[in-house]
Motif scaffolding. Sequence first.
Motif, short mmCIF file in Angstrom:
data_model
loop_
_atom_site.label_atom_id
_atom_site.label_comp_id
_atom_site.label_asym_id
_atom_site.label_seq_id
_atom_site.Cartn_x
_atom_site.Cartn_y
_atom_site.Cartn_z
N ASN A 1 40.20 34.62 20.29
CA ASN A 1 39.31 35.73 19.65
C ASN A 1 38.33 35.13 18.59
O ASN A 1 37.51 35.52 18.32
CB ASN A 1 40.19 36.92 19.16
N LEU A 2 39.13 34.36 17.80
CA LEU A 2 38.75 33.83 16.50
C LEU A 2 37.79 32.98 16.71
O LEU A 2 36.41 33.06 15.90
CB LEU A 2 39.91 33.29 15.57
N LEU A 3 37.61 32.14 17.69
CA LEU A 3 36.73 31.10 17.73
C LEU A 3 35.36 31.74 18.51
O LEU A 3 34.38 31.27 18.14
CB LEU A 3 37.20 30.06 18.70
N THR A 4 35.71 32.79 19.50
CA THR A 4 34.42 33.20 19.98
C THR A 4 33.83 34.03 18.92
O THR A 4 32.47 34.13 18.91
CB THR A 4 34.85 34.23 21.38
N PHE A 5 34.55 34.84 18.05
CA PHE A 5 33.77 35.53 17.08
C PHE A 5 32.98 34.65 16.00
O PHE A 5 31.98 34.65 15.57
CB PHE A 5 34.91 36.16 16.33
N GLY A 6 33.69 33.47 15.69
CA GLY A 6 33.19 32.26 14.77
C GLY A 6 31.77 31.82 15.35
O GLY A 6 30.94 31.68 14.82
N ILE A 7 31.59 31.58 16.54
CA ILE A 7 30.68 31.22 17.23
C ILE A 7 29.56 32.06 17.29
O ILE A 7 28.37 31.66 17.02
CB ILE A 7 30.64 30.68 18.77
N GLY A 8 29.78 33.27 17.73
CA GLY A 8 28.85 34.20 17.93
C GLY A 8 28.12 34.66 16.55
O GLY A 8 27.08 34.71 16.21
N ALA A 9 29.32 34.76 15.16
CA ALA A 9 28.78 34.92 13.70
C ALA A 9 27.84 33.95 13.46
O ALA A 9 26.92 33.93 12.53
CB ALA A 9 29.95 35.22 13.01
N LEU A 10 28.44 32.43 13.76
CA LEU A 10 27.77 31.35 13.31
C LEU A 10 26.06 31.59 13.75
O LEU A 10 25.23 31.12 12.87
CB LEU A 10 28.12 30.12 13.82
N LEU A 11 26.01 31.84 14.99
CA LEU A 11 24.39 31.95 15.60
C LEU A 11 23.77 32.96 14.59
O LEU A 11 22.64 32.65 14.20
CB LEU A 11 24.57 32.20 16.96
N TYR A 12 24.24 33.93 14.40
CA TYR A 12 23.40 35.22 13.80
C TYR A 12 23.41 34.88 12.38
O TYR A 12 22.25 35.13 11.70
CB TYR A 12 23.90 36.59 13.88
N TYR A 13 24.36 33.87 11.54
CA TYR A 13 24.00 33.71 10.27
C TYR A 13 22.69 32.58 10.32
O TYR A 13 22.25 32.70 9.20
CB TYR A 13 25.46 33.14 9.75
N VAL A 14 22.78 31.89 11.10
CA VAL A 14 21.79 30.99 11.06
C VAL A 14 20.39 31.40 11.36
O VAL A 14 19.55 31.22 10.55
CB VAL A 14 22.01 29.86 12.24
N ASN B 1 14.52 34.40 16.85
CA ASN B 1 15.08 33.07 17.66
C ASN B 1 15.90 33.74 18.98
O ASN B 1 17.01 34.20 18.73
CB ASN B 1 15.91 32.34 17.02
N GLU B 2 15.11 33.89 20.13
CA GLU B 2 15.79 34.53 21.09
C GLU B 2 16.89 33.87 21.77
O GLU B 2 17.93 34.42 22.07
CB GLU B 2 14.58 34.52 22.36
N GLY B 3 16.86 32.51 21.69
CA GLY B 3 17.90 31.79 22.31
C GLY B 3 19.28 31.93 21.34
O GLY B 3 20.49 32.25 22.13
N TYR C 1 20.97 42.02 18.53
CA TYR C 1 20.22 41.29 19.72
C TYR C 1 18.53 41.66 19.38
O TYR C 1 17.86 40.77 19.28
CB TYR C 1 20.48 41.58 21.00
N PRO C 2 18.54 43.16 19.45
CA PRO C 2 16.86 43.20 19.61
C PRO C 2 15.98 42.85 18.13
O PRO C 2 14.96 42.61 18.07
CB PRO C 2 16.75 44.87 19.61
N ILE C 3 17.12 42.92 17.15
CA ILE C 3 16.63 42.60 15.91
C ILE C 3 16.24 41.02 15.76
O ILE C 3 15.30 40.41 15.63
CB ILE C 3 17.31 42.88 14.69
N LEU C 4 17.24 40.21 16.30
CA LEU C 4 17.29 38.53 16.19
C LEU C 4 16.34 37.96 17.37
O LEU C 4 15.90 36.81 16.83
CB LEU C 4 18.69 38.17 16.36
N ARG C 5 16.16 38.54 18.26
CA ARG C 5 15.20 37.92 19.23
C ARG C 5 14.09 37.69 19.01
O ARG C 5 13.12 36.61 19.41
CB ARG C 5 15.40 38.78 20.60
N LYS C 6 13.46 38.60 17.94
CA LYS C 6 12.18 38.19 17.44
C LYS C 6 11.84 37.02 16.66
O LYS C 6 10.82 36.49 16.44
CB LYS C 6 11.61 39.59 16.76
#
Length: 250
Positions: A151-164, A86-88, A79-84
């Motif tokens: 588990n797999l779906l929440t992991f997927g959504i979270g990971a998709l966001l940081y890969y973007v 794209n905070e959303g 989070y502290p890295i990515l928010r710089k």
Amino acid sequence: MNTTKERSHGTHRTNAAIVGVLFILGTVPALLSMPLAQNTVSAPDHLTAIAANEGQMLLFTAIKFLMGIACAGIGLALYPILRKYNEGLAIGSAGFRVIEGGLQIVGCLLYVVLLALSQEFVKAGAPASSYFQTANAVLNAGIGWFRDAANLLTFGIGALLYYVVFYQSRLIPRWLSVWGLVGITLSMLSALLVMFHLLPPFGTIQVILNMPILPQELVLAGWLIAKGFNPSVIASRSAKTAANELLSAA
């Protein structure tokens, strides 16, 4: 100025290494626990097998618990890295991976209940037809839904966001980001198919759909530990932030 840049670079290298270690803790234990699962929860007569292998079942549950903490930690550490950049998306990524960790821990509690049920089943003389089988079916349905859908779906959504964010910012190489985006999309697809009963939990097709993301996360972990985030991107961002601060002060 150089000292500040060096300190900032050192902080990001440390953060990247921490994230890399958390990726390993969230992935490798799943592979190591497979033999334990074969002897317990995946055994054909698993109520008897679980009761006969209590130590292995407790170790399996402890590994799953550790994975839940590591998965939540990945979101918080990023989070502290990515928010710089794209905070959303950073907030969404951290939130979904923390939810994933919580669901993993709930799943661990179900394994503990399954262990207790198996012990009572054996004490009762392992009756061929009883409420034990009904309770076992309900518990396994819950475990399967948590493990292979929620588990797999929440992991997927979270990971998709940081890969973007990774793809947009170039914090890691583009090829690694694209690999992650493709792999996590396939994982999310498998979770949705299981959730809507179009695929059996942990069936062959679901395993195949999840195969691309497993080596990708291990490669990503190794990259972050060995090389960290792209220093030129971090330096450019730091310079832009400093320039904005000067303009604001003026």
